[in-house]
Write an enzyme that holds these catalytic residues in place. Structure first.
Site, PDB file in Angstrom:
ATOM      1  N   LYS A 169     -14.579 -28.682  40.735  1.00  0.00           N
ATOM      2  CA  LYS A 169     -14.782 -30.109  40.451  1.00  0.00           C
ATOM      3  C   LYS A 169     -14.961 -30.311  38.949  1.00  0.00           C
ATOM      4  CE  LYS A 169     -19.147 -29.955  39.196  1.00  0.00           C
ATOM      5  NZ  LYS A 169     -19.705 -30.527  37.969  1.00  0.00           N
ATOM      6  N   SER A 187      -7.462 -15.136  32.563  1.00  0.00           N
ATOM      7  CA  SER A 187      -8.321 -15.758  31.560  1.00  0.00           C
ATOM      8  C   SER A 187      -7.943 -15.227  30.192  1.00  0.00           C
ATOM      9  CB  SER A 187      -9.797 -15.455  31.851  1.00  0.00           C
ATOM     10  OG  SER A 187     -10.624 -15.888  30.795  1.00  0.00           O
ATOM     11  N   ARG A 188      -7.941 -16.097  29.220  1.00  0.00           N
ATOM     12  CA  ARG A 188      -7.639 -15.668  27.853  1.00  0.00           C
ATOM     13  C   ARG A 188      -8.819 -14.952  27.205  1.00  0.00           C
ATOM     14  NH1 ARG A 188      -2.871 -17.794  26.118  1.00  0.00           N
ATOM     15  NH2 ARG A 188      -2.103 -19.682  27.167  1.00  0.00           N
ATOM     16  N   ILE A 231     -19.150 -20.756  35.253  1.00  0.00           N
ATOM     17  CA  ILE A 231     -19.209 -21.097  36.672  1.00  0.00           C
ATOM     18  C   ILE A 231     -18.500 -20.059  37.519  1.00  0.00           C
ATOM     19  CG2 ILE A 231     -17.126 -22.539  36.774  1.00  0.00           C
ATOM     20  CD1 ILE A 231     -20.518 -23.261  38.483  1.00  0.00           C
ATOM     21  N   ASP A 259     -19.876 -34.807  34.424  1.00  0.00           N
ATOM     22  CA  ASP A 259     -19.608 -33.503  35.016  1.00  0.00           C
ATOM     23  C   ASP A 259     -20.700 -33.151  36.033  1.00  0.00           C
ATOM     24  OD1 ASP A 259     -17.948 -30.842  34.805  1.00  0.00           O
ATOM     25  OD2 ASP A 259     -20.055 -30.243  34.735  1.00  0.00           O
TER      26      ASP A 259
END
Length: 308
Positions: free
Chosen positions: A90, A36-37, A14, A168
């Site tokens: 969200k 971010s990993r 996303i 979701d």
């Protein structure tokens, strides 16, 4: 105009598909870093965690949290404590009560907390709301069915507790519903289908109403193949109003009356920039409350295991 320097935290599908382009397209917003990993973007400073970003990263004003909802509360708290504005993808969290301390932190720090509902910014949602307010409503039906393998490939978090499963996408429909109807709604019954190997539902049927007894039903399903369905049908005393394509197209008795290009995420960032300019917050938890009530009231049925 001073640009709002934004770091994206969590760089999955996303974030790559929607957030990067939206930030680039909105005046007053700029992408300053990524935490971010597992992923990075060439030319953009990268850090493994939000804590590393806040300690060692460049100057930023805000973070946009695109991580799975199970970890967002702690990340939002860290960012607010560091004096940053916070945008929440969200759903805003894995529960309703965990948002209250974040709202209090944002208020005390005079920083923005923005719980986003991108589907509310679909181009035909506001025309639908304006059309419905002058009509007598008879019934509402939501048909929200999509293929999880297409939209959430390999995303195991969605099947864990707090991942919401079919809610979701279903919460997108509920976010539109709670925007376009003139009165608050609540859940009266639900039936949830849980795969035998998952902790979140793959399908759900909901019955809802408002204080006047308006009949509302919703069908959510993650097992749809072929054409996908993101439709809301409202029967009124002046015909049937249909919102299709997730709120992009509005029709009355089959005649299209509103249709425009999708700029949902650009609208989110336009709003975020305006909120951050004054430190105001926007946290509407109505869609999340409906999902929580569906879990509370829902009859649970076990169905075949899900294999991605």
């Amino acid at each position: 105009m001073t640009e709002l320097r934004i770091a994206i935290v969590g760089f999955g599908k996303i974030a790559r598909d929607q957030h990067v382009g939206a930030i680039a397209a909105v005046p007053g917003a700029m992408l300053a870093a990524i935490a971010s990993r597992n992923a990075s973007l060439p030319g953009v400073p990268h850090f493994a965690t939000v804590e590393e970003l806040l300690e060692k990263g460049p100057q930023i004003d805000a973070v946009s949290l695109c991580t799975p909802p199970q970890v967002r509360r702690a990340q939002a708290a860290a960012a607010l404590a560091a004096g940053k504005h916070v945008m929440l993808e969200k759903p805003p969290g894995i529960g309703v009560a965990e948002l209250d301390p974040l709202i209090a932190m944002a208020t005390e720090a005079k920083r923005t907390l923005f719980a986003t509902w991108h589907s509310r910014h679909a181009p035909s949602v506001e025309p639908a709301r304006e059309w419905l307010v002058a009509r007598r409503l008879k019934s509402v039906h939501i048909n929200w069915k999509e293929d999880v393998r297409v939209w959430h490939p390999g995303q195991a978090w969605i099947w864990e507790p707090g991942g919401l499963g079919v809610f979701d996408p279903g919460i997108n429909a509920l976010s539109i519903l709670t925007r376009i109807l003139p009165k608050p709604v609540f859940v009266t019954a639900a039936e949830l289908a849980f795969p035998a190997n998952c902790q979140s539902p793959i399908a759900a049927n909901l019955t809802l109403t408002d204080i006047d007894g308006l009949p509302i039903t919703a069908e959510f399903d993650f097992r749809q193949t072929g054409p996908q369905s993101w439709d809301i049908l409202v029967e009124t005393d002046e015909g049937r109003m249909t919102l299709s394509r997730g709120g992009r197209i509005m029709a009355v008795d089959g005649k299209v009356v509103a249709d425009a290009p999708d700029e949902e995420y650009r609208e989110l960032y336009r709003h975020f920039v305006k909120l951050a300019a004054t430190g105001a917050s926007d946290v509407d938890l109505a869609p999340l409350r409906l999902v929580a009530d569906a879990f509370l009231l829902g009859k649970r049925n076990i169905v075949e295991p899900f294999v991605d």
